[in-house]
Design an enzyme around this catalytic site. Structure first.
Site, PDB file in Angstrom:
ATOM      1  N   CYS B 242       0.817  -1.219   0.000  1.00 17.84           N
ATOM      2  CA  CYS B 242       0.000   0.000   0.000  1.00 17.84           C
ATOM      3  C   CYS B 242       0.848   1.265   0.000  1.00 17.84           C
ATOM      4  O   CYS B 242       0.321   2.363  -0.116  1.00 17.84           O
ATOM      5  CB  CYS B 242      -0.955   0.009   1.187  1.00 17.84           C
ATOM      6  SG  CYS B 242      -0.157   0.353   2.763  1.00 17.84           S
ATOM      7  N   CYS B 264       2.789  -3.926   5.582  1.00 11.87           N
ATOM      8  CA  CYS B 264       2.142  -3.511   6.820  1.00 11.87           C
ATOM      9  C   CYS B 264       1.846  -4.745   7.670  1.00 11.87           C
ATOM     10  O   CYS B 264       1.359  -5.754   7.161  1.00 11.87           O
ATOM     11  CB  CYS B 264       0.805  -2.829   6.540  1.00 11.87           C
ATOM     12  SG  CYS B 264       0.962  -1.209   5.809  1.00 11.87           S
TER      13      CYS B 264
END
Lengths: 256, 282
Positions: B242, B264
């Site tokens: 992302c 993440c």
């Protein structure tokens, strides 16, 4: 002059047995008191009672605190007594393993008391630690080594440095030279004597080794079966013992 | 299976009352470890038995539950605990942080800021921050009671002496509300600043039988030295999926030739960011 420590009728029993009984004495600032006697005579019991590590059954231990003057250590609250234990008092154990954190580096050991009273600057703590390691003749490059990597004599010196870093006024020593060979003993005694004189410390030294008290102590207390049987100036007691037991003790020392 | 075979949320009501009393005391004395009579749960110690008991005591039938393990919703621990509560409490479950009212977590705080109506429940393996410095429980309790926390700094001192910096990277000790030193469970120190939160935070240690809490908006300070201040460090990368550069990252080995990627650790946060990016691109 107000005595730094005044003990009145201190008694500690272990069930029916006597640990120590009716001990009274006064210790003045800058004075070194030796307590001698054979194993089981109550020396260590007395020392532990004085240092707040054992609870006596009767008596008073008055310590001349910096802020409030003489106060009974035994009736103090826990936090106050523990605060004394890590600032104004020092305790040198016979076995350095009891007095050191073996898994913490030499620098950390010396710095612990500083951090316990609120030091929060790493650089300052480290330079203080270096200073005190120097005072007890431990080379600077050993600061990050763990005590386990030190010899017995160095461990004992490290323990002393760790105790003196907070600038105590009263040092309890329990057989500080026990378990060390004679040449190391001699150096350690020299060092302790120098530090005590230079810092003007008061000290209570418990030992069965008469040579240690001859070198260190100003005054002497001889104990047997929990009772104090003779007190006096060190040289006086050792050179002209009055009590039969003291005479025996003095004459039992091997002459080389 | 019929849910009526169990009492709501597995534990009986008396047990839940007992746990709630411990929680209330914990909230009243932030950071203080409250002993409680931990129950045997149908999962091994170390799998979150403490957190599960605290969650069970907090859940109501209207709650929506989220469970994360190291930030992820889809790992074994998270999946099995989520299923456990679906089965025993029949509550709604979600993976979206902002939809959940009760979030049970292992080793992470969600990246999404928590709100006042949310409860964050931590699974704690060892609640005693002083444990590895002082093995005696009698002594550590006394040290907490008398606020003797110098030893904690000895540990940090050792870190700097050996590694040149505070090398403690998780379970980083904090002072709660200027009083108790607390182990925030093994969250990365990156998450420490998020301990000052709008949500109520409850910590459950099942094997060690302790519950403690950080109420909303409580002051939480990470311990440090004046010349070595606290640093909530993270891997110096952006998320490979992302692109976020402000989140805590997992390092994932992708092949045998040294290939790796950083993504993440909070899977829900990452997925939402990617969905948004696709939305704006389309």
């Amino acid at each position: 002059m107000t005595p730094l420590l005044e003990v009145r009728d201190l008694t500690k029993r272990y069930g029916g047995r006597i640990g120590c009984a009716d001990v009274s004495f006064a210790l003045h600032p800058g004075e070194v008191l030796g307590i001698v006697g054979e194993s089981g005579s109550g020396k260590s019991t007395l020392l532990n009672c004085l240092a707040g590590q054992l609870e006596p059954d009767a008596g008073e231990v008055l310590f001349d605190t910096r802020t409030d003057g003489p106060r009974d250590v035994l009736t103090m609250s826990d936090p106050e007594r523990r605060m004394l234990g890590r600032t104004d008092w020092a305790f040198v154990h016979q076995n350095p393993r009891d007095g050191l954190r073996m898994r913490v580096s030499a620098g950390g050991n010396v710095g612990e008391r500083l951090m316990a009273v609120g030091a929060r600057h790493y650089g300052d703590i480290r330079s203080d630690a270096l200073h005190w390691l120097g005072q007890v003749e431990i080379p600077d490059d050993r600061i990050d080594d763990r005590p386990a990597a030190f010899s017995g004599g160095m461990q004992q010196r490290l323990q002393i440095a760790r105790n003196l870093v907070s600038g105590p006024r009263l040092v309890f020593m329990d057989e500080p030279t026990g378990g060390l060979d004679v040449s190391v003993q001699a150096r350690l005694l020299d060092l302790i004597r120098g530090l005590v004189r230079r810092m003007g410390l008061s000290a209570i030294v418990v030992t069965h080794d008469l040579a240690v008290v001859r070198l260190l102590a100003d005054r002497l207390m001889v104990m047997k079966d929990g009772h104090v049987i003779e007190t006096g100036l060190t040289d006086q007691v050792l050179d002209d013992p009055q009590a039969p037991y003291t005479q025996l003790l003095v004459s039992s020392v091997l002459q080389v | 299976m019929n849910t009526s075979d169990y009492n709501f949320a597995y534990l009986d009501e008396q047990t839940k009352r007992m746990i709630r009393r411990a929680i209330l005391k914990g909230v009243a004395v932030p950071g203080y470890q409250v002993p409680f009579a931990s129950r045997e749960m149908p999962m091994p110690y170390g799998w979150g038995t403490g957190g599960v008991q605290v969650s069970a005591a907090c859940l109501t039938p209207e709650d929506t539950m989220k469970v994360i393990d190291q930030g992820a919703d889809d790992t074994t621990n998270a999946v099995s605990i989520r299923k456990f509560f679906e089965k025993t409490a029949n509550v709604a479950v979600t993976e979206r942080t902002e939809e959940a009212t009760v979030i049970q977590t292992r080793h992470r705080i969600p990246e999404t800021l928590l709100a006042e109506d949310q409860i964050l429940v931590y699974q704690v393996p060892i609640p005693e921050p002083l444990r590895f410095l002082e093995p005696r429980e009698t002594e550590t309790r006394k040290m907490h009671a008398l606020e003797e926390y110098g030893l904690m700094h000895v540990k940090l001192y050792e870190d700097i002496a050996q590694h040149g910096e505070i090398a403690t990277a998780y379970a980083y000790p904090v002072t709660v509300s200027d009083r108790y030193v607390m182990d925030p469970s093994p969250i990365p120190k990156f998450d420490n600043p998020k301990l000052e939160s709008a949500a109520i935070q409850l910590f459950g240690a099942g094997r060690e039988q302790r519950i403690y809490a950080v109420p909303p908006y409580t002051k939480v300070v990470s311990l440090d030295f004046e010349d070595y201040p606290f640093d909530p460090s993270k891997a110096p990368h952006a998320c490979a999926l992302c692109g976020a550069d402000h989140t805590y990252l997992d390092e994932v080995i992708t092949d045998d030739a040294g290939g790796r990627m950083f993504v993440c650790s909070d899977t829900d946060y990452c997925a939402q960011r990617r969905a948004e990016q696709q939305g704006t691109a389309a």
